[in-house]
Scaffold this active site. Structure first.
Site, PDB file in Angstrom:
ATOM      1  N   ASP A 311      78.090  -9.838  75.521  1.00 32.40           N
ATOM      2  CA  ASP A 311      79.392  -9.939  75.076  1.00 32.40           C
ATOM      3  C   ASP A 311      80.225 -10.182  76.321  1.00 32.40           C
ATOM      4  O   ASP A 311      80.116 -10.295  77.299  1.00 32.40           O
ATOM      5  CB  ASP A 311      79.772  -8.645  74.454  1.00 32.40           C
ATOM      6  CG  ASP A 311      80.989  -8.810  73.327  1.00 32.40           C
ATOM      7  OD1 ASP A 311      81.063  -7.984  72.532  1.00 32.40           O
ATOM      8  OD2 ASP A 311      81.795  -9.495  73.468  1.00 32.40           O
ATOM      9  N   GLU A 507      89.157  -4.177  67.978  1.00 32.08           N
ATOM     10  CA  GLU A 507      88.522  -3.464  68.829  1.00 32.08           C
ATOM     11  C   GLU A 507      89.189  -2.240  69.287  1.00 32.08           C
ATOM     12  O   GLU A 507      89.697  -1.544  68.428  1.00 32.08           O
ATOM     13  CB  GLU A 507      88.394  -4.571  70.128  1.00 32.08           C
ATOM     14  CG  GLU A 507      87.429  -5.700  69.543  1.00 32.08           C
ATOM     15  CD  GLU A 507      87.004  -6.572  70.777  1.00 32.08           C
ATOM     16  OE1 GLU A 507      87.146  -7.746  70.904  1.00 32.08           O
ATOM     17  OE2 GLU A 507      86.467  -5.830  71.882  1.00 32.08           O
TER      18      GLU A 507
HETATM   19  C1  GLC Z   1      84.865  -9.600  71.757  1.00 40.92           C
HETATM   20  C2  GLC Z   1      83.730  -8.855  70.543  1.00 40.92           C
HETATM   21  C3  GLC Z   1      82.780  -9.802  70.252  1.00 40.92           C
HETATM   22  C4  GLC Z   1      83.355 -11.339  70.126  1.00 40.92           C
HETATM   23  C5  GLC Z   1      83.336 -11.819  71.581  1.00 40.92           C
HETATM   24  C6  GLC Z   1      83.931 -13.173  71.811  1.00 40.92           C
HETATM   25  O1  GLC Z   1      85.115  -8.737  72.750  1.00 40.92           O
HETATM   26  O2  GLC Z   1      83.209  -7.701  71.228  1.00 40.92           O
HETATM   27  O3  GLC Z   1      82.723  -9.439  68.971  1.00 40.92           O
HETATM   28  O4  GLC Z   1      82.347 -12.025  69.492  1.00 40.92           O
HETATM   29  O5  GLC Z   1      84.341 -11.020  72.379  1.00 40.92           O
HETATM   30  O6  GLC Z   1      85.364 -13.263  71.415  1.00 40.92           O
END
Ligand code: GLC
Length: 622
Positions: A311, A507
């Site tokens: 991530d 988030e």
């Molecule tokens: C974010 C999320 C993830 C996402 C990634 C790219 O922090 O946790 O779900 O796909 O970054 O945007």
């Protein structure tokens, strides 16, 4: 002269051979194109494994390490990305081209492909986006209900169609990789990503992993508009203590396997091509360093053969300090992660991984395993054959068909929690007062991950608000008055509809550690409407259940609308009985935040239990 036709000798009678010889002699003087065969990896008829193995042999260590790195579009131009031999580019939430249109996107993504194809080996890059409720970064895309509403709809076939529609819109603008679906099992509604979950039981995510088949097709790359899907976030993101985003999942491995693993098993069965690792920790160790769960469980025990991606900057958190170190690069690569989302730090990651390989602390076998997985998905996707945006699909972008599908999903996601008979609303000679901050707000009804990462209030995207829907449904002789605060209400109205709830977040910014009820504005609106004694319908537009136990006695009807997206009019289809509600709670509705975590089967008594949902007694047709 006997001719060697395509590598085999002609066996024709003599005179034909003579004639063929004369013909060839005539052309023998013309310079023949060099007959070197094109490499196996460029042959679409060769098997994926043959293409992977052939390409791997031709790749330098530089090529292989570059292939494992994904950068944010804002950090690398197409030329810089090609120079670093990057395997992938992403748009983080809201990272859009100057012209945020299908053409603007397709031109941007094609530019990265063109640069990648001009390198010696010509390995196409793969472009990733978060299209988590439609192609939500792009203005004008169809915005579908967020997963919490789809979970309440309980219609996996519909969700598969949503995946298909989303894939068409994504592919039409260039990206070939969708960081979706979130198969998180949200166990504590204080979590900011509760709305990205299909529900609190693994069954909700298992059933709705049908979206993967919609996104990829029955076989990745087999037909137009197929994009690589991502089962995320492995593993236990929805099970952290107190619902803290990126927190610590302090449960036994047995509980982890029972509650959070089934959706990934189902995703693998459906051929999901990628898995994203969770920011969260399991038993105190960051998932991005969990070799046992990633390599031994996901790759070996479950047989996942696709690619594992980290991530966003997540490897930085392994040691709890800012930035990443050699040790963190080593730990995450050796844990079994194949592609690294290091949006702004690609050069440093590349340097550090080279150092680790040189030091022998990362083996070439690990580098090769990562490359085989990444290249395997690119070959399966057909990326070498058609790397550019499929602009013929742009006619589907934000199309009526897709919006009708979204509206159907809105209808099916509405959950009727209370009704003393005030619903369905009359279609004629009615006098309806509509109020509340979420009655006429496209941004609020779409929630996070809409145009930007966090989303925003206001008329930010095209579509219909809930108020639009009510106005268009209220028929002959009816009047509809709207005032956000409820000013102007009086006893002459037949019914008041208050659309309350949350404003957008994503988030951790959505974490509500101290609880989640109606805010002061909503409480004031409800009080104002109630003071007139007019029957009151309350709709909650929110990414989670909202505590409203104290207000319930004043409420004549209550509908959970969740985050319906661009086609808010679908809510009115239910309010007026054109669709008899079928939605069932996929999350327990707490009587108080103090009950959290509250989940089906835990013996606690929520205000409304998992699976609860009413229908209209009379009328109302599907
Ligand atoms: C974010 C999320 C993830 C996402 C990634 C790219 O922090 O946790 O779900 O796909 O970054 O945007």
């Amino acid at each position: 002269m006997a001719s060697r036709l395509r590598g085999k000798r002609s066996t024709r009678p003599a005179q034909t051979v003579l004639l063929a010889g004369l013909l060839l002699a005539g052309t023998a003087l013309a310079p023949m194109a060099s007959a070197t065969p094109s490499p196996v990896y460029k042959n679409p008829h060769a098997s994926v494994s043959a293409r992977v193995n052939d390409l791997l042999k031709r790749m330098s260590l530089d090529d292989k390490i570059g292939q494992m790195v994904q950068a944010e579009r804002g950090a690398a131009t197409p030329e810089q990305a090609a120079a670093m031999k990057l395997g992938s580019i992403l748009s983080g939430g809201g990272s859009v081209p100057a012209s945020n249109t299908p053409t603007g996107w397709a031109d941007m993504v094609d530019a990265y492909e063109k640069a990648a194809l001009s390198t010696p080996l010509g390995i196409p890059t793969i472009y990733g986006v978060d299209a988590v409720h439609g192609h939500n970064n792009v203005y004008g895309a169809t915005i579908f209900p967020h997963n919490i509403g789809l979970g309440a709809a309980g219609d996996p076939q519909l969700v598969e169609r949503i995946g298909r529609a989303t894939a068409e819109e994504v592919a039409s603008t260039g990206p070939q990789w969708d960081f979706s679906p979130c198969l998180c099992v949200a166990r504590d509604d204080r979590w900011g990503r509760t709305y990205e979950s299909f529900g609190e039981s693994p069954r909700n995510a298992v059933e709705n992993s049908s979206v993967i088949t919609g996104l990829q097709g029955n076989e990745l790359g087999a037909k137009k508009g197929s994009v690589l899907a991502t089962a995320k976030h492995y593993i236990g993101d929805g099970g952290t203590t107190a619902g803290v985003d990126q927190g610590n999942t302090q449960i036994s491995e047995q509980e982890l396997r029972k509650t959070h693993l089934p959706p990934f098993k189902e995703a693998i069965k459906r051929g999901v091509g990628s898995v994203m690792i969770s920011f969260s920790s399991f038993q105190g160790v960051r998932m991005h360093a969990q070799q046992y769960l990633i390599t031994d469980v996901l790759k070996k025990e479950l047989g996942f053969s696709g690619l594992v991606i980290s991530d966003y900057n997540a490897i930085n958190q392994i040691d709890g300090q800012d930035g990443f170190t050699h040790e963190e690069v080593r730990a995450s690569v050796n844990a079994g992660i194949d592609m690294f989302m290091v949006p702004w730090d690609a050069p440093q990651f590349i340097t550090f991984l080279h150092d680790e390989v040189a030091a022998g602390t990362v083996k070439m076998s690990r580098i090769d395993d990562a490359n085989k997985r990444i290249l395997g998905e690119k070959f399966k996707l057909g990326l070498f054959e058609h790397p550019y945006a499929d602009r013929s699909l742009q006619k589907t972008f934000g199309s009526k068909d897709h919006r009708d599908l979204a509206r159907q999903a809105v209808r099916e996601s509405q959950v009727l929690l209370k009704n003393d008979g005030v619903l369905p609303l009359d279609k004629k000679n009615d006098k309806i007062f509509v109020a509340g901050k979420n009655a006429n707000d496209m941004g609020n009804q779409s929630g996070g991950w809409t145009l930007t990462w966090q989303g925003q209030s206001g008329p930010v995207i095209p579509g219909t608000t809930i108020l639009d829907g009510i106005k268009s449904k209220a028929g002959k002789g009816s009047t509809v008055t709207y005032d956000r605060a409820g000013d102007g209400i009086d006893p002459s109205y037949e019914v008041a509809v208050a659309v309350v709830g949350e404003t957008p977040y994503a988030e951790g910014q959505g974490d509500r550690p101290s609880g989640f009820g109606l805010d002061a504005e909503d409480l004031a609106t409800i009080a104002k409407l109630k003071a007139t004694g007019v029957p009151l319908v309350v709709l909650t537009v929110s990414g989670r259940p909202l505590v409203l136990t104290d207000q319930l006695p004043q409420i004549n009807a209550l509908v959970a609308s969740w985050l319906p997206g661009s086609e808010g009019a679908g809510v009115a289809d239910v309010l007026f009985g054109d669709y008899n509600p079928t939605g069932k709670l996929s999350v327990s509705w707490p009587a108080s935040a103090a009950q959290e975590p509250v989940n089906v089967g835990d013996g606690k008594k929520p205000l409304y239990p998992y699976g609860y949902g009413l229908k209209y007694e009379r009328g109302g047709h599907h």
